[in-house]
Design a protein around this motif. Structure first.
Motif, PDB file in Angstrom:
ATOM      1  N   LEU A  29       0.536  -1.710   0.245  1.00  0.00           N
ATOM      2  CA  LEU A  29       0.435   0.145   0.086  1.00  0.00           C
ATOM      3  C   LEU A  29       0.902   1.229   0.397  1.00  0.00           C
ATOM      4  CD1 LEU A  29      -3.029  -1.503   2.386  1.00  0.00           C
ATOM      5  CD2 LEU A  29      -2.819  -1.390   0.222  1.00  0.00           C
ATOM      6  N   TYR A  30       0.247   2.264  -0.531  1.00  0.00           N
ATOM      7  CA  TYR A  30       1.075   3.208  -0.825  1.00  0.00           C
ATOM      8  C   TYR A  30       0.153   4.673  -0.116  1.00  0.00           C
ATOM      9  CZ  TYR A  30       3.827   0.547  -3.600  1.00  0.00           C
ATOM     10  OH  TYR A  30       4.708  -0.678  -3.871  1.00  0.00           O
ATOM     11  N   PRO A  31       1.273   5.169   0.650  1.00  0.00           N
ATOM     12  CA  PRO A  31       0.009   6.682   1.068  1.00  0.00           C
ATOM     13  C   PRO A  31      -0.506   7.580  -0.057  1.00  0.00           C
ATOM     14  CG  PRO A  31       2.705   6.889   1.868  1.00  0.00           C
ATOM     15  CD  PRO A  31       2.061   5.386   1.365  1.00  0.00           C
ATOM     16  N   VAL A  32      -2.017   7.496   0.761  1.00  0.00           N
ATOM     17  CA  VAL A  32      -2.394   8.494  -0.628  1.00  0.00           C
ATOM     18  C   VAL A  32      -3.296  10.001   0.028  1.00  0.00           C
ATOM     19  CG1 VAL A  32      -4.581   8.496  -2.400  1.00  0.00           C
ATOM     20  CG2 VAL A  32      -3.201   6.549  -2.026  1.00  0.00           C
ATOM     21  N   LYS A  33      -3.033  10.924  -0.344  1.00  0.00           N
ATOM     22  CA  LYS A  33      -3.938  11.566   0.377  1.00  0.00           C
ATOM     23  C   LYS A  33      -5.067  13.064  -0.793  1.00  0.00           C
ATOM     24  CE  LYS A  33      -1.183  12.826   3.915  1.00  0.00           C
ATOM     25  NZ  LYS A  33       0.000  13.700   4.068  1.00  0.00           N
ATOM     26  N   GLY A  34      -5.466  13.680  -0.168  1.00  0.00           N
ATOM     27  CA  GLY A  34      -6.212  15.035  -1.537  1.00  0.00           C
ATOM     28  C   GLY A  34      -7.532  15.479  -0.544  1.00  0.00           C
ATOM     29  N   THR A  35      -7.912  16.609  -1.714  1.00  0.00           N
ATOM     30  CA  THR A  35      -8.780  16.925  -1.158  1.00  0.00           C
ATOM     31  C   THR A  35     -10.646  17.354  -1.814  1.00  0.00           C
ATOM     32  OG1 THR A  35      -7.177  19.189  -0.937  1.00  0.00           O
ATOM     33  CG2 THR A  35      -9.312  19.059  -0.367  1.00  0.00           C
ATOM     34  N   VAL A  36     -10.916  17.442  -1.114  1.00  0.00           N
ATOM     35  CA  VAL A  36     -12.328  17.388  -1.398  1.00  0.00           C
ATOM     36  C   VAL A  36     -13.704  18.377  -1.899  1.00  0.00           C
ATOM     37  CG1 VAL A  36     -14.773  15.733  -1.814  1.00  0.00           C
ATOM     38  CG2 VAL A  36     -12.984  15.211  -1.453  1.00  0.00           C
ATOM     39  N   PHE A  73      -8.798  14.834   2.797  1.00  0.00           N
ATOM     40  CA  PHE A  73      -8.144  13.248   3.010  1.00  0.00           C
ATOM     41  C   PHE A  73      -7.295  12.362   2.974  1.00  0.00           C
ATOM     42  CE2 PHE A  73      -9.488  12.943  -1.645  1.00  0.00           C
ATOM     43  CZ  PHE A  73      -8.905  11.978  -1.419  1.00  0.00           C
ATOM     44  N   GLN A  74      -7.444  11.309   3.267  1.00  0.00           N
ATOM     45  CA  GLN A  74      -5.326  10.775   3.681  1.00  0.00           C
ATOM     46  C   GLN A  74      -6.137   9.116   3.827  1.00  0.00           C
ATOM     47  OE1 GLN A  74      -2.529  11.007   6.534  1.00  0.00           O
ATOM     48  NE2 GLN A  74      -2.151   9.834   6.320  1.00  0.00           N
ATOM     49  N   LEU A  75      -6.197   8.319   2.251  1.00  0.00           N
ATOM     50  CA  LEU A  75      -6.341   6.820   2.596  1.00  0.00           C
ATOM     51  C   LEU A  75      -6.169   6.152   3.819  1.00  0.00           C
ATOM     52  CD1 LEU A  75      -7.199   6.588  -1.545  1.00  0.00           C
ATOM     53  CD2 LEU A  75      -8.887   7.115   0.080  1.00  0.00           C
ATOM     54  N   THR A  76      -7.043   5.139   3.822  1.00  0.00           N
ATOM     55  CA  THR A  76      -6.864   3.548   4.413  1.00  0.00           C
ATOM     56  C   THR A  76      -7.776   2.659   3.880  1.00  0.00           C
ATOM     57  OG1 THR A  76      -7.531   5.373   6.349  1.00  0.00           O
ATOM     58  CG2 THR A  76      -7.781   2.832   7.135  1.00  0.00           C
ATOM     59  N   SER A  77      -6.435   1.677   4.264  1.00  0.00           N
ATOM     60  CA  SER A  77      -7.101   0.438   3.352  1.00  0.00           C
ATOM     61  C   SER A  77      -7.518  -0.441   4.800  1.00  0.00           C
ATOM     62  CB  SER A  77      -6.334  -0.637   2.490  1.00  0.00           C
ATOM     63  OG  SER A  77      -6.427   0.776   0.847  1.00  0.00           O
ATOM     64  N   VAL A  78      -6.903  -1.187   5.208  1.00  0.00           N
ATOM     65  CA  VAL A  78      -6.377  -1.781   6.725  1.00  0.00           C
ATOM     66  C   VAL A  78      -6.706  -1.013   8.408  1.00  0.00           C
ATOM     67  CG1 VAL A  78      -5.413  -3.323   7.579  1.00  0.00           C
ATOM     68  CG2 VAL A  78      -5.484  -3.486   5.005  1.00  0.00           C
ATOM     69  N   LYS A  79      -4.908  -0.154   7.349  1.00  0.00           N
ATOM     70  CA  LYS A  79      -4.950   0.714   9.128  1.00  0.00           C
ATOM     71  C   LYS A  79      -4.548   1.953   8.818  1.00  0.00           C
ATOM     72  CE  LYS A  79      -0.821  -1.020   9.978  1.00  0.00           C
ATOM     73  NZ  LYS A  79       0.617  -1.568   9.562  1.00  0.00           N
ATOM     74  N   ALA A  80      -5.026   3.238   9.760  1.00  0.00           N
ATOM     75  CA  ALA A  80      -5.514   4.429   9.245  1.00  0.00           C
ATOM     76  C   ALA A  80      -4.540   4.821   8.962  1.00  0.00           C
ATOM     77  CB  ALA A  80      -5.638   4.980  10.963  1.00  0.00           C
TER      78      ALA A  80
END
Length: 159
Positions: A29-36, A73-80
């Protein structure tokens, strides 16, 4: 009974080795950030979901993130905050109306009226690369409120 330091160290070393041996069994997994933003304003509390193209395992986690007051936001798949696996994604967004009480299932009305909630009809795309990722801003338009219903002319609505 007094436990000696070498025994404690041996127990700790064994536990650490067991934990390291377990490792993560899923994909990298790779860190992912974004804005809405909705109509140019931060979408505080909006929830973003990334649906990986080609996902064939229904047990595969769907990366998601909740927007803060500034719309980030910051994406989570399994752990925060762990991110998402590399690949192409379709993005969906729901924006719960936090001013309303949750219904019996814990849900709240969507301020976007479902306009961005279905992966099958979403035009929002994202790519996650094998590195830290900053997605382009997700700029949405709030659905127009329907006009209030007016009584037909000549019909009296008072009792």
């Amino acid at each position: 009974m007094k436990i000696k330091t070498p025994v404690i160290l041996a127990i700790l070393a064994g536990a650490t080795a067991a934990l390291v041996g377990c490792g993560d069994s899923g994909p990298k997994l790779y860190p992912v950030k974004g804005t809405v933003r909705v109509d140019g304003k931060p979408a505080s509390d909006a929830i973003v979901f990334l649906h990986r193209k080609g996902r064939d395992n229904p047990n595969e986690p769907v990366p998601h993130g909740t927007c803060g007051a500034d719309g980030t936001f910051q994406l989570t798949s399994v752990k925060a905050g762990d991110g998402a696996q590399a690949g192409e994604y379709v993005v969906t967004v729901v924006w719960p109306d936090m001013s309303k009480a949750p219904d019996g299932n814990g849900g709240r009305p969507d301020l976007l009226k479902g306009a961005y909630e279905k992966a099958a009809s979403s035009a929002i795309k994202a790519t996650v690369e094998a590195k830290e990722n900053q997605l382009p801003e997700i700029a949405l338009t709030a659905p127009k409120q329907p006009a209030p219903k007016q009584p037909a002319p000549g019909i009296k609505t008072d009792k």
